[in-house]
Design an enzyme around this catalytic site. Structure first.
Site, PDB file in Angstrom:
ATOM      1  N   ASN A   1       0.836  -1.032  -0.165  1.00 40.68           N
ATOM      2  CA  ASN A   1      -0.124  -0.067   0.061  1.00 40.68           C
ATOM      3  C   ASN A   1       1.143   1.354   0.018  1.00 40.68           C
ATOM      4  O   ASN A   1       1.558   1.553   0.908  1.00 40.68           O
ATOM      5  CB  ASN A   1      -0.982   0.061   1.199  1.00 40.68           C
ATOM      6  CG  ASN A   1      -1.813   1.491   1.362  1.00 40.68           C
ATOM      7  OD1 ASN A   1      -1.886   2.028   0.166  1.00 40.68           O
ATOM      8  ND2 ASN A   1      -2.436   1.466   2.618  1.00 40.68           N
TER       9      ASN A   1
ATOM     10  N   LYS B   1       0.023   4.235  -0.187  1.00 36.08           N
ATOM     11  CA  LYS B   1      -0.592   5.460   0.355  1.00 36.08           C
ATOM     12  C   LYS B   1      -0.321   6.732  -0.794  1.00 36.08           C
ATOM     13  O   LYS B   1      -0.460   6.504  -1.914  1.00 36.08           O
ATOM     14  CB  LYS B   1       0.043   5.838   1.720  1.00 36.08           C
ATOM     15  CG  LYS B   1      -0.204   4.393   2.395  1.00 36.08           C
ATOM     16  CD  LYS B   1       0.206   4.706   4.049  1.00 36.08           C
ATOM     17  CE  LYS B   1      -0.002   3.069   4.748  1.00 36.08           C
ATOM     18  NZ  LYS B   1       0.191   3.504   6.071  1.00 36.08           N
TER      19      LYS B   1
ATOM     20  N   HIS C   1      -9.455   1.184   4.804  1.00 32.12           N
ATOM     21  CA  HIS C   1      -8.087   1.405   5.372  1.00 32.12           C
ATOM     22  C   HIS C   1      -8.355   2.201   6.638  1.00 32.12           C
ATOM     23  O   HIS C   1      -9.270   3.346   6.754  1.00 32.12           O
ATOM     24  CB  HIS C   1      -7.257   1.820   4.425  1.00 32.12           C
ATOM     25  CG  HIS C   1      -5.847   1.997   5.152  1.00 32.12           C
ATOM     26  ND1 HIS C   1      -5.374   2.843   5.878  1.00 32.12           N
ATOM     27  CD2 HIS C   1      -4.854   0.929   4.888  1.00 32.12           C
ATOM     28  CE1 HIS C   1      -3.870   2.594   6.261  1.00 32.12           C
ATOM     29  NE2 HIS C   1      -3.628   1.426   5.778  1.00 32.12           N
TER      30      HIS C   1
ATOM     31  N   GLU D   1      -6.583   4.666   7.833  1.00 30.31           N
ATOM     32  CA  GLU D   1      -6.519   6.226   7.507  1.00 30.31           C
ATOM     33  C   GLU D   1      -7.700   6.873   6.767  1.00 30.31           C
ATOM     34  O   GLU D   1      -8.132   7.895   7.067  1.00 30.31           O
ATOM     35  CB  GLU D   1      -5.038   6.321   6.521  1.00 30.31           C
ATOM     36  CG  GLU D   1      -3.921   6.130   7.414  1.00 30.31           C
ATOM     37  CD  GLU D   1      -2.509   5.520   6.657  1.00 30.31           C
ATOM     38  OE1 GLU D   1      -2.667   5.464   5.400  1.00 30.31           O
ATOM     39  OE2 GLU D   1      -1.857   5.083   7.418  1.00 30.31           O
TER      40      GLU D   1
ATOM     41  N   GLU E   1      -5.005  -4.651  10.578  1.00 30.25           N
ATOM     42  CA  GLU E   1      -4.158  -3.618  10.693  1.00 30.25           C
ATOM     43  C   GLU E   1      -4.169  -3.180  12.185  1.00 30.25           C
ATOM     44  O   GLU E   1      -5.386  -2.019  12.113  1.00 30.25           O
ATOM     45  CB  GLU E   1      -4.251  -2.666   9.748  1.00 30.25           C
ATOM     46  CG  GLU E   1      -3.881  -3.321   8.222  1.00 30.25           C
ATOM     47  CD  GLU E   1      -3.267  -2.420   7.229  1.00 30.25           C
ATOM     48  OE1 GLU E   1      -2.022  -2.543   6.862  1.00 30.25           O
ATOM     49  OE2 GLU E   1      -3.610  -1.262   6.951  1.00 30.25           O
TER      50      GLU E   1
ATOM     51  N   GLY F   1       2.837   2.807  10.700  1.00 28.80           N
ATOM     52  CA  GLY F   1       3.770   3.859  10.532  1.00 28.80           C
ATOM     53  C   GLY F   1       4.426   3.880  11.815  1.00 28.80           C
ATOM     54  O   GLY F   1       5.157   5.038  11.863  1.00 28.80           O
TER      55      GLY F   1
ATOM     56  N   SER G   1       3.653  -1.868  10.270  1.00 30.50           N
ATOM     57  CA  SER G   1       5.075  -1.870  10.410  1.00 30.50           C
ATOM     58  C   SER G   1       5.771  -3.356   9.919  1.00 30.50           C
ATOM     59  O   SER G   1       6.807  -3.853  10.697  1.00 30.50           O
ATOM     60  CB  SER G   1       5.611  -1.718  11.856  1.00 30.50           C
ATOM     61  OG  SER G   1       5.147  -0.193  12.254  1.00 30.50           O
TER      62      SER G   1
HETATM   63  P1  13P Z   1       3.279   0.612   7.642  1.00 31.79           P
HETATM   64  O1  13P Z   1       3.816  -0.547   6.975  1.00 31.79           O
HETATM   65  O2  13P Z   1       3.971   1.945   7.221  1.00 31.79           O
HETATM   66  O3  13P Z   1       3.106   0.427   9.270  1.00 31.79           O
HETATM   67  O4  13P Z   1       1.725   0.677   7.132  1.00 31.79           O
HETATM   68  C1  13P Z   1       0.914  -0.187   7.158  1.00 31.79           C
HETATM   69  C2  13P Z   1      -0.336   0.031   6.344  1.00 31.79           C
HETATM   70  O5  13P Z   1      -1.196   0.720   6.748  1.00 31.79           O
HETATM   71  C3  13P Z   1      -0.662  -0.821   5.207  1.00 31.79           C
HETATM   72  O6  13P Z   1      -2.061  -0.566   4.903  1.00 31.79           O
END
Ligand code: 13P
Length: 249
Positions: free
Chosen positions: A9, A11, A95, A97, A167, A173, A213
């Site tokens: 992903n 983003k 997601h 976010e 997740e 992150g 992560s």
């Molecule tokens: P990170 O791997 O940067 O923690 O992000 C995970 C994520 O949100 C994947 O959709």
């Protein structure tokens, strides 16, 4: 045996040129790899370049979101038909976010999921608790609620392509990965809920990815868990070598 799915992903990172550059480096690194499925989900602006770059490769391309209507006055949104027209096969829905920053609700996640399934896309439906919910002992309730609402009015037949991603929001992150055991416990909760909703056979075949992560250093310990059927990788998927190392955990 469930085939694992390793998904990136991206983003809101990378331009079309950077996308082409990524695949020039990434594809040779994984060309001999057919143990798992590989999907990269770039921003919409990069989808055409990504599909073009991955033609006749073992890497599929996914969107990061999809609207439930085929077209209309919905500024900033994209439909399943538009994704399909480009050659996109997968799409992330729900997601955290989107939920945290863009008012995505369990109900809109359900509508997006249904639209993706109806169109024949493979949805990667994200669920996960925030830190306060985990600390309050509410993780299982939150995961069950998110699943019940996301899968509302979806039949097992319609849901055949469904993939779920667990997740935990506190691990995204932050560099704080869930331990493999803790992730596996959450996956088992999701699988039990899927069995309630769709039946035991469906749940036994359902792929549940872990995200939060994931790095080359922790991927193999996570993937060694029987409950974990792949990964949804954010930051560590932006670099071709790093994502290739995760794919080949
Ligand atoms: P990170 O791997 O940067 O923690 O992000 C995970 C994520 O949100 C994947 O959709």
């Amino acid at each position: 045996m469930r085939k694992k799915l390793i998904a990136a992903n991206w983003k809101m990172y990378k331009t079309p040129d950077q996308t082409r550059e990524f695949f020039r480096e990434f594809l040779p690194l994984v060309s001999a790899h057919n143990r798992d499925e590989v999907v990269v989900c770039p921003p919409d602006i990069d989808l055409a370049a990504a599909v073009e770059a991955t033609k006749s490769s073992n890497t599929a391309i996914g969107g990061q979101n999809v609207h439930w209507k085929p077209e209309g006055a919905f500024t900033g949104e994209i439909s399943a038909a538009m994704l399909l027209a480009l050659g996109v096969t997968h799409v992330i829905v729900g997601h955290s976010e989107r939920r945290q920053y863009f008012c995505e609700t369990d109900d809109t996640v359900n509508q997006r999921l249904k639209a993706a399934l109806e169109a024949g896309l493979t949805p990667i439906c994200c669920v996960g608790e925030v830190l306060e919910e985990r600390e309050a002992g509410l993780t299982d309730d939150v995961l069950r609620r998110q699943c019940v609402r996301a899968f509302h009015a979806v039949s097992a037949k319609k849901a055949a392509k469904l993939v779920v991603a667990y997740e935990p929001v506190w691990a995204i992150g932050t560099g704080k990965t869930a331990t493999p055991e803790l992730a596996a416990e959450a996956h088992a909760v999701i699988r039990r809920e899927a069995a309630e909703i769709f039946g035991e056979d469906f749940a036994a075949n359902l792929r549940i990815l872990y995200g939060g992560s994931v790095k080359p250093e922790n991927a193999s310990a996570l993937m060694a868990q029987e409950e974990i059927d792949g990964a949804l990788v954010g930051g560590a998927s932006l670099d071709a070598k790093s994502f290739a190392a995760i794919v080949k955990y």
